[in-house]
Design a protein around this motif. Structure first.
Motif, PDB file in Angstrom:
ATOM      1  N   HIS A 181       0.812  -1.214   0.000  1.00 16.48           N
ATOM      2  CA  HIS A 181       0.000   0.000   0.000  1.00 16.48           C
ATOM      3  C   HIS A 181       0.848   1.267   0.000  1.00 16.48           C
ATOM      4  CE1 HIS A 181      -3.922  -1.849   0.381  1.00 16.48           C
ATOM      5  NE2 HIS A 181      -3.488  -2.598   1.379  1.00 16.48           N
ATOM      6  N   PRO A 196       3.666   3.799  -1.966  1.00 18.02           N
ATOM      7  CA  PRO A 196       4.254   4.053  -3.279  1.00 18.02           C
ATOM      8  C   PRO A 196       5.769   3.877  -3.314  1.00 18.02           C
ATOM      9  CG  PRO A 196       3.556   6.113  -2.259  1.00 18.02           C
ATOM     10  CD  PRO A 196       3.108   4.999  -1.355  1.00 18.02           C
ATOM     11  N   PHE A 241       2.233  -3.340 -10.940  1.00  9.88           N
ATOM     12  CA  PHE A 241       1.835  -1.981 -10.571  1.00  9.88           C
ATOM     13  C   PHE A 241       0.444  -1.738 -11.162  1.00  9.88           C
ATOM     14  CE2 PHE A 241       2.671   2.770 -11.379  1.00  9.88           C
ATOM     15  CZ  PHE A 241       2.297   3.130 -10.106  1.00  9.88           C
ATOM     16  N   TYR A 279      -0.124  -0.270  -4.643  1.00 12.20           N
ATOM     17  CA  TYR A 279       0.896   0.259  -5.539  1.00 12.20           C
ATOM     18  C   TYR A 279       1.732  -0.830  -6.201  1.00 12.20           C
ATOM     19  CZ  TYR A 279      -0.231   4.861  -3.781  1.00 12.20           C
ATOM     20  OH  TYR A 279      -0.886   6.004  -3.458  1.00 12.20           O
TER      21      TYR A 279
END
Length: 134
Positions: A21, A23, A58, A70
């Protein structure tokens, strides 16, 4: 998020269900490493995708009905991320496909949809978005 405020503090860290979760998973792991004492232990639970190559999926918008996802790594990619974050000694304890019995709606986890509802009805190896299932 606050691990860097506590350098060399923790003997054990549990990173459960959050790595995919973020990035910047390698940055998060680096921050965790900075907060750990030498010889400490990190336990990671991370949804991922099948495969032997060090790659990560992704997803565009959603993954298995989830937003805010992510990167979903293969085990090889997760190990590579850990290495890049200075975690040298690694051991995979468990790496299996997520089951619909494990990820379900319960009284204690009243999520909107279960894993079963998030997989393609005609092929449970794919999410409803068409990605490899966790």
């Amino acid at each position: 998020d606050s691990m860097t405020l506590f350098p060399n503090t923790f003997d054990v860290v549990f990173c459960l269900g959050v790595l995919y979760h973020t990035p910047d998973p390698v940055g998060m792991l680096r921050d965790i490493h900075k907060g750990m004492r030498k010889g400490g232990h990190l336990f990671v639970d991370c949804s991922g995708i099948p495969g032997d190559e060090p790659v990560a999926l992704f997803p565009q918008k959603r993954y298995a009905n989830m937003t805010g996802v992510y990167f979903l790594p293969t085990v090889a990619a997760l190990k590579h991320w850990l290495q890049r974050a200075s975690f040298i000694d690694q051991e995979v304890i468990f790496a299996e496909k997520l089951s619909v019995d494990e990820q379900r709606i319960t009284e204690w986890a009243p999520v909107n949809t279960s894993l079963k509802e998030s997989l393609k009805p005609t092929d449970d190896s794919l999410t409803i978005e068409g990605y490899p299932a966790p």
